[in-house]
Design a protein around this motif. Sequence first.
Motif, PDB file in Angstrom:
ATOM      1  N   VAL A   1       0.842  -1.205   0.000  1.00 54.93           N
ATOM      2  CA  VAL A   1       0.000   0.000   0.000  1.00 54.93           C
ATOM      3  C   VAL A   1       0.872   1.248   0.000  1.00 54.93           C
ATOM      4  N   SER A   2       1.900   1.257   0.827  1.00 55.68           N
ATOM      5  CA  SER A   2       2.796   2.414   0.886  1.00 55.68           C
ATOM      6  C   SER A   2       3.447   2.671  -0.473  1.00 55.68           C
ATOM      7  N   TYR A   3       3.909   1.600  -1.116  1.00 57.53           N
ATOM      8  CA  TYR A   3       4.528   1.767  -2.434  1.00 57.53           C
ATOM      9  C   TYR A   3       3.502   2.224  -3.472  1.00 57.53           C
ATOM     10  N   TYR A   4       2.314   1.654  -3.428  1.00 55.70           N
ATOM     11  CA  TYR A   4       1.286   2.019  -4.404  1.00 55.70           C
ATOM     12  C   TYR A   4       0.887   3.488  -4.267  1.00 55.70           C
ATOM     13  N   ARG A   5       0.703   3.923  -3.045  1.00 51.47           N
ATOM     14  CA  ARG A   5       0.250   5.295  -2.787  1.00 51.47           C
ATOM     15  C   ARG A   5       1.392   6.307  -2.701  1.00 51.47           C
TER      16      ARG A   5
ATOM     17  N   TRP B   1       3.241   6.655   0.075  1.00 50.10           N
ATOM     18  CA  TRP B   1       3.130   7.182   1.439  1.00 50.10           C
ATOM     19  C   TRP B   1       4.449   6.999   2.181  1.00 50.10           C
ATOM     20  N   GLY B   2       5.213   8.058   2.288  1.00 47.08           N
ATOM     21  CA  GLY B   2       6.473   8.023   3.020  1.00 47.08           C
ATOM     22  C   GLY B   2       7.568   7.257   2.312  1.00 47.08           C
ATOM     23  N   ILE B   3       7.345   6.967   1.060  1.00 47.61           N
ATOM     24  CA  ILE B   3       8.272   6.155   0.273  1.00 47.61           C
ATOM     25  C   ILE B   3       8.046   6.531  -1.191  1.00 47.61           C
ATOM     26  N   ARG B   4       9.065   6.362  -2.019  1.00 45.25           N
ATOM     27  CA  ARG B   4       8.899   6.690  -3.426  1.00 45.25           C
ATOM     28  C   ARG B   4       7.909   5.715  -4.062  1.00 45.25           C
ATOM     29  N   GLN B   5       6.910   6.240  -4.742  1.00 47.24           N
ATOM     30  CA  GLN B   5       5.881   5.404  -5.359  1.00 47.24           C
ATOM     31  C   GLN B   5       6.513   4.462  -6.379  1.00 47.24           C
ATOM     32  N   SER B   6       6.110   3.201  -6.318  1.00 46.28           N
ATOM     33  CA  SER B   6       6.621   2.201  -7.254  1.00 46.28           C
ATOM     34  C   SER B   6       5.574   1.106  -7.424  1.00 46.28           C
ATOM     35  N   TYR B   7       5.001   1.025  -8.616  1.00 46.81           N
ATOM     36  CA  TYR B   7       4.024  -0.027  -8.888  1.00 46.81           C
ATOM     37  C   TYR B   7       4.702  -1.400  -8.918  1.00 46.81           C
ATOM     38  N   ASN B   8       5.961  -1.448  -9.348  1.00 44.49           N
ATOM     39  CA  ASN B   8       6.697  -2.712  -9.330  1.00 44.49           C
ATOM     40  C   ASN B   8       6.826  -3.243  -7.909  1.00 44.49           C
ATOM     41  N   GLU B   9       7.235  -2.377  -6.989  1.00 42.57           N
ATOM     42  CA  GLU B   9       7.386  -2.812  -5.597  1.00 42.57           C
ATOM     43  C   GLU B   9       6.030  -3.151  -4.977  1.00 42.57           C
TER      44      GLU B   9
END
Length: 151
Positions: free
Chosen positions: A88-92, A94-102
Motif C-alpha cells: 500500500v505504501s509503495y502504491y500510494r 506514502w512516506g516512500i517513493r511510489q513504485s508499482y513494481n514494488e
Amino acid sequence: MDSAYASAPGVDPRYQRALRLMQREGNEAAAYSLLRAAADDGDGMSIYAIATWLLHGTYVRRNLKEGNRLLRLAADENIASACSDLAVSYYRGWGIRQSYNEAARYYLRAFLLGDVAAAEWIEKLFYWEGTKIAPRTVAREFGRLQAARGL
C-alpha cells in the motif's frame, strides 16, 4: 496487533504479553516497551507492530519513513500483513517513493504467504497499472519464495 497470530506456536511471549496489555488495559507504554524489546531481538510480528504504530502515530510520533523501513524488515521475516501494508505504501507513495513494481512484488508476497485479500489488490493493480509493472518483478518474487521453500 494480530490476536490470531498471538496464539500460534513459537510466538515471542513479549508480543503475546503486549497484545494482552493493549486488549485488557490499553497500556500503550508497557506494550510498546515489550514490543520494542522483542523487535530489537528480531521478532517479525513485533517489528510489524512497531511499524504500524509509527505509520499511524499510535503512542509514538508518526514517522512514515521509519514505519516503512520497519515494514520492510517485517516483510523480510515473511509477515504477510507487513507485505500488504508495504505494498500500500509503495502504491500510494506514502512516506516512500511510489513504485508499482514494488507494490506488485509485496502484494504477491503477501498473497503467497496466505493473505488471500491481497489477490484482489493484485488484480486491481495489474488491471489499472499493468503496463507500468515489469514482468521480471513478479517472476523474481516467485523465484525468491520458491528458493525459500527449497523448491
